[in-house]
Write an enzyme that holds these catalytic residues in place. Structure first.
Site, short mmCIF file in Angstrom:
data_model
loop_
_atom_site.label_atom_id
_atom_site.label_comp_id
_atom_site.label_asym_id
_atom_site.label_seq_id
_atom_site.Cartn_x
_atom_site.Cartn_y
_atom_site.Cartn_z
N ASN A 44 43.38 46.14 50.51
CA ASN A 44 43.86 46.66 51.81
C ASN A 44 42.80 47.48 52.56
O ASN A 44 42.68 47.36 53.78
CB ASN A 44 45.16 47.46 51.63
N CYS A 94 48.72 52.20 50.96
CA CYS A 94 49.49 52.73 49.84
C CYS A 94 50.40 53.86 50.30
O CYS A 94 51.53 53.97 49.87
CB CYS A 94 48.55 53.20 48.75
N GLU A 105 41.76 61.62 43.95
CA GLU A 105 40.43 61.35 44.51
C GLU A 105 40.19 62.35 45.64
O GLU A 105 41.12 62.93 46.18
CB GLU A 105 40.37 59.91 45.04
N GLU A 153 45.02 55.22 41.11
CA GLU A 153 45.63 55.42 42.44
C GLU A 153 46.51 54.23 42.68
O GLU A 153 46.02 53.12 42.92
CB GLU A 153 44.52 55.50 43.50
P1 NAD Z 1 46.36 44.74 42.22
O1 NAD Z 1 46.81 45.73 41.22
O2 NAD Z 1 46.91 43.37 42.17
O3 NAD Z 1 44.76 44.56 42.17
C1 NAD Z 1 43.88 45.64 42.33
C2 NAD Z 1 42.58 45.31 41.64
O4 NAD Z 1 42.80 45.20 40.23
C3 NAD Z 1 41.95 43.98 42.05
O5 NAD Z 1 40.55 44.13 42.12
C4 NAD Z 1 42.35 43.06 40.92
O6 NAD Z 1 41.50 41.94 40.76
C5 NAD Z 1 42.25 43.99 39.74
N1 NAD Z 1 43.04 43.60 38.56
C6 NAD Z 1 44.11 42.79 38.49
N2 NAD Z 1 44.56 42.69 37.22
C7 NAD Z 1 43.76 43.50 36.48
C8 NAD Z 1 43.75 43.87 35.11
N3 NAD Z 1 44.65 43.38 34.24
N4 NAD Z 1 42.83 44.75 34.69
C9 NAD Z 1 41.94 45.28 35.55
N5 NAD Z 1 41.89 44.96 36.88
C10 NAD Z 1 42.80 44.08 37.33
O7 NAD Z 1 46.63 45.44 43.62
P2 NAD Z 1 46.42 44.81 45.08
O8 NAD Z 1 47.53 43.85 45.32
O9 NAD Z 1 45.02 44.38 45.25
O10 NAD Z 1 46.59 46.12 46.00
C11 NAD Z 1 47.81 46.53 46.51
C12 NAD Z 1 48.37 47.68 45.72
O11 NAD Z 1 47.42 48.73 45.67
C13 NAD Z 1 49.60 48.28 46.36
O12 NAD Z 1 50.56 48.57 45.38
C14 NAD Z 1 49.09 49.58 46.97
O13 NAD Z 1 50.06 50.55 47.15
C15 NAD Z 1 48.05 49.97 45.99
N6 NAD Z 1 47.10 50.90 46.61
C16 NAD Z 1 47.07 52.22 46.18
C17 NAD Z 1 46.21 53.12 46.79
C18 NAD Z 1 46.15 54.57 46.35
O14 NAD Z 1 45.15 55.23 46.63
N7 NAD Z 1 47.15 55.12 45.69
C19 NAD Z 1 45.38 52.71 47.82
C20 NAD Z 1 45.44 51.38 48.22
C21 NAD Z 1 46.31 50.49 47.59
#
Ligand code: NAD
Length: 476
Positions: A139, A269, A443, A235
């Protein structure tokens, strides 16, 4: 990819889709296990010299900021093409990455003396952890990468970063550009699918996993890091409530709430994901929000007129369609929107939903898209209870003509950031993190920096009998 200061090609690649067209427009490298090993090895060998010179690290961070500022016009269209966001917002992300580097370059790192007397000089210092594995979502690929990279590097760590497979290109390109101002191996970038992330968290070299993404993946990261006691910062997702109080001006509040909910097409998020409105203001707030949602210009992010782009990827597009359809089939009304747009790409109409119940999926889960449920409440206590009745705890906001009154309510929200008369106000010096399932650790600011180091107490004895057996026994 950038490994050990070199631009490294991959033996295989995967397609990157432009969400405005739904078509593959570029290919990204698929990192092999051997290449990941090489990235971690190079980060490890760069560590001993990088950790030893704080002045050099601060200068490097300032030089990184300059590289980022100078590359805005090149990187922003690339980020838009893979992420979908309007190009002005993409430019803002590159700019923010530079600001984060500048902020951490100038952040003081005090080492307080806690005892200075005839017995001892005792100082508390922070030591870096080693190699950091950074994993980011789709995102805000650049902003969130630099929330990790800048403090990790200042603290003296070296980094291997993996962007989301949906948005790998802008991160890979930026890290490649930054090689010119960094010693080889200090900052490495690899790309690949989710499996690559899992390899990183299980790899023996990194001492810290800094992860931003979904709750589901965050739990897997925590499990994978546990056997090796790797440090983690997680996060994770949010389901932020906004509570409007009965003295608020519906028009004023609706405008700000629209911004806090639909920024980045709802893919934030800490976006507002559910709104609680007193019965007396309900119709006025809904009308005003529907007015903004139906008027906003949605389109290809490369069109300078577009204020909202598409949803980033096909699975997320499907999820938003499902959650809205589920709400509609359970008695909700789409005052405006409610459907995918009839055009190529992953466009969804900005949607305002009424008649939604607390248990409905779009209220209980994180929609992460341009659809917002508006619910009424009878008493403020009821609104607070409903706002907190969730495993999420990222952030929340309270809106009122009386900020002190709003602050009393905000203090009762179980979340990492409580905003009053605003939402999504963030900065490099302000800690950001989630309570409950929304995360572990924070963070930004000195609090975020400290998560990239460990405390060391340095005790210098000043007594002649500093080594005597009695002291040693007492300590043990
Ligand atoms: P995701 O968890 O699907 O993927 C995030 C990252 O993790 C990607 O790079 C992905 O390839 C990697 N990944 C996937 N499986 C993994 C594993 N088993 N081990 C290690 N890495 C792995 O999330 P997304 O769909 O890319 O992002 C959206 C989510 O992120 C939403 O839930 C959003 O709320 C959250 N988000 C949180 C914050 C925050 O600061 N709290 C900020 C932005 C987004």
């Amino acid at each position: 990819m950038s490994i050990g200061g070199d631009a490294v090609a991959a033996t295989s690649t995967f397609g990157v889709i432009n969400p405005s067209t739904g078509e593959v427009f570029a290919r990204a490298p698929e990192c092999t296990k051997d290449q990941l090993d090489a990235a971690f090895r190079s980060a490890q060998s760069a560590y001993s010299s990088w950790r030893s010179d704080e002045d050099e690290r601060r200068k490097s961070l300032l030089a990184m900021a300059d590289v980022l500022f100078n590359s805005i016009n090149d990187i922003a269209p690339l980020l838009t093409s893979e992420q979908g966001k309007p190009v002005a917002n993409a430019a803002g992300e590159v700019f923010a990455a530079g600001i984060w580097c500048q902020y951490f370059a100038n952040l003081e790192t005090p080492s307080p003396v806690i005892q200075d007397d005839g017995d001892a000089l005792v100082q508390v210092v922070r030591r870096p952890l080693g190699v950091v594995a950074a994993i980011t979502p789709w995102n805000f690929p650049l902003t969130l990468a630099f929330w990790k990279i800048a403090p990790a590097l200042l603290a003296g760590n070296t980094v291997v970063i993996k962007p989301s497979p949906f948005t790998p290109l802008s991160t890979l390109k930026v890290i490649e550009l930054l090689q010119e101002v960094l010693p080889a191996g200090v900052l490495n970038a690899v790309s690949g699918g989710d499996e690559l992330g899992a390899w990183m968290t299980a790899h023996p070299v990194p001492r810290k996993i800094s992860f931003t993404g979904s709750i589901e993946t965050g739990k897997k990261v925590a499990q994978s890091a546990a056997p090796d006691l790797k440090r983690v910062t997680l996060e994770l997702g949010g389901n932020d409530p906004a509570i409007i109080l009965d003295d608020a001006d519906p028009q004023l509040v609706a405008k700000a709430i629209f911004g806090g909910a639909f920024n980045n097409n709802g893919q934030v998020c800490s976006a507002i994901k559910r709104v609680y409105v007193p019965e007396s203001l309900y119709d006025d707030v809904v009308d005003a929000l529907a007015g903004y949602a139906s008027a906003v210009k949605v389109g290809d992010g490369l069109d300078p007129e577009s204020k909202l782009g598409p949803i980033n990827n096909a699975p997320q597009f499907k999820r938003v369609k499902e959650l809205v359809a589920d709400a509609l089939s359970n008695g909700a009304t789409a005052v405006t929107g409610g459907h995918a747009m009839d055009r190529p790409g992953y466009f969804f109409e900005p949607t305002i939903l009424t008649g939604v119940n607390e248990g409905t999926r779009i209220v209980a889960e994180e929609q992460f898209g341009p659809a917002l449920p508006i619910m009424s409440y009878k008493s403020v206590d009821d609104a607070i209870e409903r706002a907190n009745a969730t495993n999420f705890g990222l952030s929340g906001s309270v809106w009122s003509a009386d900020p002190d009154r709003a602050a009393t309510i905000a203090a009762q929200l179980d979340c990492g950031t409580a905003w009053i008369n605003t939402h999504l106000a963030l900065g490099p010096g302000q800690p950001f993190g989630g309570h409950k399932w929304s995360g572990i650790g924070v963070e930004n600011g000195p609090w975020g920096l400290s998560e990239f180091s460990e405390v060391q107490a340095v005790y210098r004895s000043r007594t002649a009998d500093g080594l005597n057996i009695t002291t040693a026994e007492t300590v043990s």
